[in-house]
Design an enzyme around this catalytic site. Structure first.
Site, PDB file in Angstrom:
ATOM      1  N   SER A 135       0.815  -1.209   0.000  1.00 54.96           N
ATOM      2  CA  SER A 135       0.000   0.000   0.000  1.00 54.96           C
ATOM      3  C   SER A 135       0.856   1.271   0.000  1.00 54.96           C
ATOM      4  O   SER A 135       0.333   2.378   0.081  1.00 54.96           O
ATOM      5  CB  SER A 135      -0.920  -0.007   1.227  1.00 54.96           C
ATOM      6  N   SER A 136       2.177   1.123  -0.135  1.00 55.42           N
ATOM      7  CA  SER A 136       3.099   2.259  -0.051  1.00 55.42           C
ATOM      8  C   SER A 136       3.473   2.791  -1.443  1.00 55.42           C
ATOM      9  O   SER A 136       4.118   2.096  -2.224  1.00 55.42           O
ATOM     10  CB  SER A 136       4.368   1.799   0.691  1.00 55.42           C
ATOM     11  N   PRO A 137       3.067   4.031  -1.770  1.00 53.80           N
ATOM     12  CA  PRO A 137       3.376   4.575  -3.098  1.00 53.80           C
ATOM     13  C   PRO A 137       4.882   4.646  -3.362  1.00 53.80           C
ATOM     14  O   PRO A 137       5.341   4.353  -4.469  1.00 53.80           O
ATOM     15  CB  PRO A 137       2.793   5.993  -3.066  1.00 53.80           C
ATOM     16  N   GLY A 150       7.001   2.703  -2.032  1.00 47.23           N
ATOM     17  CA  GLY A 150       7.393   1.307  -2.215  1.00 47.23           C
ATOM     18  C   GLY A 150       7.230   0.888  -3.677  1.00 47.23           C
ATOM     19  O   GLY A 150       8.094   0.205  -4.246  1.00 47.23           O
TER      20      GLY A 150
END
Lengths: 201, 201
Positions: free
Chosen positions: A12-14, A16
């Site tokens: 859910s980490s942009p 990432g």
């Protein structure tokens, strides 16, 4: 060949996502492989006392939404702001670890496809159906994976991985560790590149 | 010539130091000037609900100390971890704004000297004596500045500047605003450079 690089990320980490699109190529240029480790940031935040980057600060939240998109454009990567954000990612992470047990390259291909589904095609990657569909398109048997997602073994594997990440000092996403040296954030990629080039600086 | 760039920073911010060493040169390459705005992060954190980056997360605190030094080495800038950190910076900020009223270039020279005193020479920049000594070395009359530091006008100026920063959406240091577009962090310098080059991307 030198030791593999460890890459920790939450689906859910942009940032990432931005790292996931680049890290394998950067590592390969320097004869390194990458061990991908999806983690659950919610669990990590609770264990470490860390918090999401904006965490209720409205000016920072507004800034970050802009920065996600601008950072993607800066890197020449596609990005569309997801309509639901953030999302729980344990199904995607479990699927990754199960695939990783079968075929590491396929698992990484799946991870990149999950990130694109979320940050380009606005899919709900928290839903098991979405995860199964993405895997199926890569040739994975849907019902075998559906069963695996509920298995105690795969749940235990994800828990072990998150615990190991915390033990390794991981507090956010993306987090890259090279020979014991930690780099936090997609914006540390130039430093990662120089570190690999020079063996440390 | 295009509009000036706004550069917000706290004298106790290591990444603010890294930005201060670079921003004028980057702006000048693109025909821009920079308005420097020292701010008080403590006041801004309180007003916005924002927090210091590590904020009690021990793994992140350990990481950041390493990252400060490594980021400086990466940029080829001198850096020695201060023995007292962070420090209150209202005296340095007040001195900056008083100098800025006399001579903008001198004020920026003073700001860079304060940063080097803190992050290279481990000086206690919270002390009025240190601030006065740094200014004196640049040819400023010590007793005139000492009096100015206590004047209601200069205290009011600093308060206005911090309020204006909050109104402009500033939540941390360094924070750079170019034609309304905000860039947070010394690691956004490549994006700043591209933004100036292309007029936005």
């Amino acid at each position: 060949m030198s030791a593999a690089i460890d890459f920790y990320f939450d689906f859910s980490s942009p940032y990432g996502y931005l790292m996931a699109e680049q890290i394998d190529a950067v590592a390969a240029r320097h004869g390194r492989q990458v061990n991908w480790h999806p983690i659950l940031l919610g669990v990590i935040f609770q264990a470490t006392g860390s918090r999401p980057p904006a965490d209720g600060v409205s000016s920072k939240g507004t800034y970050m939404l802009r920065d996600f998109a601008r950072s993607a454009r800066f890197l020449g990567l596609p990005y569309n702001p997801p309509s639901r954000f953030p999302l729980p990612t344990q199904n995607a992470a479990r699927a990754f670890y199960w695939l990783d047990g079968q075929d590491g390259a396929l698992a990484r291909q799946f991870a990149r496809a999950v990130y694109r589904a979320f940050f380009v095609d606005d899919r709900d990657i928290s839903a098991p159906e979405t995860v199964l569909e993405i895997a199926e398109k890569l040739g994975v048997d849907r019902s075998t994976l559906a069963t695996a997602l509920q298995s105690p073994e795969i749940k235990a594997r994800l828990k072990r991985e998150v615990d190991a990440a915390i033990a390794a000092g991981v507090f956010g996403s993306p987090h890259v560790i090279i020979d014991g040296e930690a780099f936090f954030g997609a914006d540390r990629l130039p430093q990662i590149e120089k570190w690999l080039e020079t063996g440390g600086f």
